[in-house]
Design a protein around this motif. Structure first.
Motif, mmCIF file in Angstrom:
data_model
loop_
_atom_site.group_PDB
_atom_site.id
_atom_site.type_symbol
_atom_site.label_atom_id
_atom_site.label_comp_id
_atom_site.label_asym_id
_atom_site.label_seq_id
_atom_site.Cartn_x
_atom_site.Cartn_y
_atom_site.Cartn_z
ATOM 1 N N VAL A 45 1.215 4.107 -2.718
ATOM 2 C CA VAL A 45 0.629 5.456 -2.259
ATOM 3 C C VAL A 45 2.196 6.599 -3.150
ATOM 4 C CG1 VAL A 45 -0.038 7.131 -1.390
ATOM 5 C CG2 VAL A 45 -0.658 5.216 -0.970
ATOM 6 N N GLN A 93 -10.767 -1.446 1.676
ATOM 7 C CA GLN A 93 -9.796 -0.027 1.931
ATOM 8 C C GLN A 93 -8.322 -0.659 1.277
ATOM 9 O OE1 GLN A 93 -9.005 -4.436 4.167
ATOM 10 N NE2 GLN A 93 -9.131 -3.084 5.784
ATOM 11 N N GLN A 110 2.869 7.448 3.969
ATOM 12 C CA GLN A 110 2.765 7.389 4.974
ATOM 13 C C GLN A 110 1.359 8.229 5.458
ATOM 14 O OE1 GLN A 110 2.836 4.216 6.546
ATOM 15 N NE2 GLN A 110 2.143 4.828 7.998
ATOM 16 N N SER A 112 -0.122 -0.251 5.528
ATOM 17 C CA SER A 112 0.998 0.364 4.968
ATOM 18 C C SER A 112 1.991 -0.779 4.433
ATOM 19 C CB SER A 112 1.609 1.878 5.372
ATOM 20 O OG SER A 112 2.948 0.887 5.809
ATOM 21 N N ALA A 154 -5.791 7.456 -1.666
ATOM 22 C CA ALA A 154 -4.733 8.322 -0.743
ATOM 23 C C ALA A 154 -3.532 8.631 -1.916
ATOM 24 C CB ALA A 154 -4.346 7.778 0.296
ATOM 25 N N ARG A 155 -3.461 7.622 -2.770
ATOM 26 C CA ARG A 155 -2.984 7.096 -3.848
ATOM 27 C C ARG A 155 -2.590 9.122 -4.816
ATOM 28 N NH1 ARG A 155 -2.221 3.198 -8.298
ATOM 29 N NH2 ARG A 155 -4.472 3.827 -8.925
ATOM 30 N N ALA A 180 0.237 -1.461 -0.025
ATOM 31 C CA ALA A 180 0.201 0.018 -0.330
ATOM 32 C C ALA A 180 0.956 1.248 0.103
ATOM 33 C CB ALA A 180 -0.738 -0.044 1.254
ATOM 34 N N LEU A 181 2.149 1.319 0.370
ATOM 35 C CA LEU A 181 2.593 2.329 0.722
ATOM 36 C C LEU A 181 3.017 2.554 -0.244
ATOM 37 C CD1 LEU A 181 3.859 4.082 3.159
ATOM 38 C CD2 LEU A 181 6.419 3.018 3.249
ATOM 39 N N VAL A 209 -6.888 2.749 0.159
ATOM 40 C CA VAL A 209 -5.778 3.354 -0.554
ATOM 41 C C VAL A 209 -4.963 4.151 -1.352
ATOM 42 C CG1 VAL A 209 -3.034 1.852 -1.517
ATOM 43 C CG2 VAL A 209 -4.565 1.406 0.368
ATOM 44 N N LEU A 255 -1.496 7.781 3.815
ATOM 45 C CA LEU A 255 -2.489 6.674 4.462
ATOM 46 C C LEU A 255 -2.843 6.861 5.443
ATOM 47 C CD1 LEU A 255 0.212 3.682 3.015
ATOM 48 C CD2 LEU A 255 -2.003 4.257 2.595
ATOM 49 N N LEU A 300 -5.416 3.875 7.106
ATOM 50 C CA LEU A 300 -4.785 3.133 7.134
ATOM 51 C C LEU A 300 -3.741 2.974 7.285
ATOM 52 C CD1 LEU A 300 -6.615 1.919 3.150
ATOM 53 C CD2 LEU A 300 -6.884 0.995 5.648
#
Lengths: 407, 237
Positions: free
Chosen positions: B111, B153, B130, B142, B160-161, B107-108, B157, B133, B138
């Protein structure tokens, strides 16, 4: 986009498909290892030939007693050498000749103290050291005066010195050659193997007069089995050969249409033939290995094309969030380059290791040169660029909307 | 937020043709409209109505055949594909129906991806990713890959991206199409929150009326034309 990010992305993509990356690299590994190994063997052979040629001396002729008849069969060998010491002196006086040494070869047993050693003995003159370009490790060569008065002096090769004397200094010691006592006055510098594979340091040189009287008990005095001649330069070799032929034919009173009773051989030309043969051999080996390298490159292109097709959606996503065409191009190009250069690195290890094994187990001379390593790296880089560019351009040319829609 | 700011998006007689086997198919017929900074717009219409084509044009993924599109005063039709990419990177965030996360990345890293194309260093982009997220709730997930996350979820993500490079517009194409009603509500609340608190312009394509109801303006497409453009009351969050 930063270069380290490109490397990171490539590394991630390659480690995600470990097995596939490994198999793709394998082509490069085998290709590079083969090239390195083949070049090492080829260059080892060339280096050996080169050092043999250098140790032989330059611009050399060997004139042998006896001749090749017009029918091609060799006649009049052995028993009655047709060449004389005077022939050798007369040849030396020719304009294109630097040195000329009559040689009477044979084998004999040497004894020093309780040690004995069988070796080849050459009866010759001081010109021999000039012709063979042979320097002294210690002591000195015998002189023309030694030859004239049949002095019992000997110059020994490095192997003989080691076998008979061990750590002792041989100079000034008396050895027996076929029972006749000779004083060692010098030790020859080491030359190693000759072109035909003999150890040139396993030899004893004595004045030709002493050899014939004391060692070979030769009935035909003043005759030499062969004469070694050095011309003044490579350019004058042909002229020298012609004048030697003319001189000997007139000295031996050989009429027109009669066969020679001697044979002149251009040793330098023979050696160069040997050198070019090994050069061609090593080129062939390298070329065959290079083909496997190209096959490895095609393997990379193949996998990169599959990868671009598989990852079309990923490319679309990357473009949507801001990847420029050149970012995508670089991403796939760096992946291909990483594969080829990593494969090259592992291939180098295997190639160098293999060369070492060949040297240890098969006893062949090998030479892994920095040039061949650099060449392998350079070629791998070019293969990565060449075979990576087409798939990368294909990826970069995708339409973001189509790419996003693909499954 | 009752008074809209300067027009961020301005399209004039926008037309788009697609070549097909049978000739040229015209997907858009002279669309003109303005969207101001900070607006929350829903675009509705049946499939084939031209709304996706319109979104792709607004999102700078495609260029119009005729007509003009100005984004923040820039004539998008005149930009090179690299300039469009840079524009998408800096000014635009996308949220898709199918999430479109890279499955092998955490996920990190997903993003952080747009920040990489923005030229940011590894540590800086991981910090910012981070933080992003955490904004979508979230922060603890991450290091999960998309497959280890639920649909809701994953979409968070993706949001967030889309927000990672702090763009001014988010284009969301059926963002709740793959989600159940409860997670749909959470995702829509998140959108509303960013629109309200950060003034991010939101353009949302949907065919569900209850999702369109979150927006304060609804534009309806049919056969490549705008047939309705109305303001509507905000749904209480």
């Amino acid at each position: 986009m930063i270069f380290t990010s490109l490397l990171e992305t490539a590394w991630h993509a390659l480690t995600t498909h470990r097995m596939r990356s490994f198999l793709t690299m394998l082509g490069m590994v085998i290709g590079v290892a083969a090239v390195i190994l083949m070049l090492a063997i080829g260059q080892g052979a060339q280096a050996m030939v080169r050092s043999s040629i250098e140790s032989m001396g330059s611009n050399l002729f060997i004139i042998m007693s006896g001749a090749v008849s017009s029918g091609g069969a060799r006649v009049a060998t052995g028993d009655a050498p047709s060449l004389t010491f005077d022939d050798a002196d007369a040849i030396r006086d020719l304009p294109d000749i630097l040195a000329s040494a009559p040689v009477s070869p044979g084998g004999a047993q040497l004894i020093y103290g309780g040690v004995n050693w069988n070796t080849s003995v050459y009866g010759t003159t001081p010109d021999y050291a000039v012709v063979r370009n042979w320097s002294m490790a210690s002591g000195s060569f015998f002189s023309d005066a030694d030859v004239r008065r049949g002095a019992r002096v000997a110059v020994i090769g490095g192997v003989v010195a080691r076998e008979l004397f061990g750590d002792e200094d041989p100079v000034g010691k008396i050895i027996r050659i076929k029972q006749a006592p000779f004083e060692v006055i010098g030790v020859l510098a080491s030359k190693g193997q000759s072109l035909d594979g003999r150890d040139q340091d396993d030899t004893v040189l004595v004045p030709i007069s002493s050899a014939q009287q004391k060692i070979f008990s030769n009935t035909l005095r003043n005759r030499a089995r062969f004469i070694m001649v050095q011309a003044v330069s490579e350019k004058r070799m042909d002229a020298a050969e012609a004048s030697i032929n003319e001189l000997l034919r007139s000295r031996h009173r050989i009429g027109l249409g009669q066969d020679d009773d001697f044979t002149v051989r251009n040793l330098t030309a023979l050696a160069e033939t040997a050198a070019s043969t090994t050069r061609i051999m090593s080129l062939l080996l390298g070329a065959i290995a290079a083909i496997s390298l190209v096959v490895g490159g095609i393997g990379i292109m193949n996998i990169m094309l599959v990868s671009v097709t598989e990852r079309t959606r990923e490319i679309g996503i990357r473009m949507a969030i801001g990847a420029r065409r050149r970012d995508v191009l670089w991403q796939f190009l760096i992946e291909a380059l990483t594969l080829s250069l990593f494969g090259c690195g592992i291939g180098l290890l295997f190639g160098i290791g293999g060369a070492w094994l060949v040297e240890r187990l098969a006893g062949l001379p090998v030479a892994v040169t920095p040039a061949s390593v650099l060449m392998a790296v350079g070629v791998s880089f070019l293969i990565g660029v060449f075979f990576g560019f087409y798939p990368a351009r294909r990826a970069a040319g995708l339409d973001p909307i189509d790419a996003l829609r693909s499954q | 937020m009752t008074t809209p700011g300067a027009p961020l998006i301005e399209v004039e007689n926008l037309e788009k043709d697609y070549p097909t086997g049978a000739g040229v198919f015209q997907a858009l017929h002279g669309v003109s409209l303005r969207i101001a900074e900070g607006e929350f717009v829903a675009i509705m219409g049946a499939s084939g109505s031209g709304k996706s084509t319109f979104m792709n044009l607004l999102g700078c993924l495609d260029r119009p055949t005729r007509g003009s599109y100005h984004l923040d005063g820039q004539d998008v039709g005149r930009l090179s594909s690299d300039q469009l990419a840079a524009l998408r990177n800096r000014e635009i965030g996308f949220v898709f129906q199918g999430f479109n996360l890279l499955p092998k990345l955490t996920a990190l890293d997903n993003v952080a991806l747009p920040l990489m194309y923005a030229g940011m260093g590894r540590e800086a982009r991981r910090r910012q990713a981070q933080a992003m997220l955490e904004r979508v709730g979230l922060g603890e997930r991450s290091h999960h890959t998309p497959l280890q996350l639920s649909g809701g979820q994953q979409q968070r993500v993706a949001i967030a991206r889309a927000l990672a490079t702090r763009p001014r517009i988010i284009f969301a194409d059926e963002p709740t199409g793959n989600l159940d009603s409860e997670t749909s509500r959470q995702v829509m609340d998140l959108f509303s929150q960013f629109n309200r608190e950060e003034g991010i312009t939101l353009v949302l394509v949907t065919h569900e009326a209850d999702i369109a109801a979150y927006a304060r303006r609804c534009i309806r497409f049919q056969d490549g034309r705008v047939i309705e453009d109305v303001a509507q009351a905000e749904v209480a969050a």
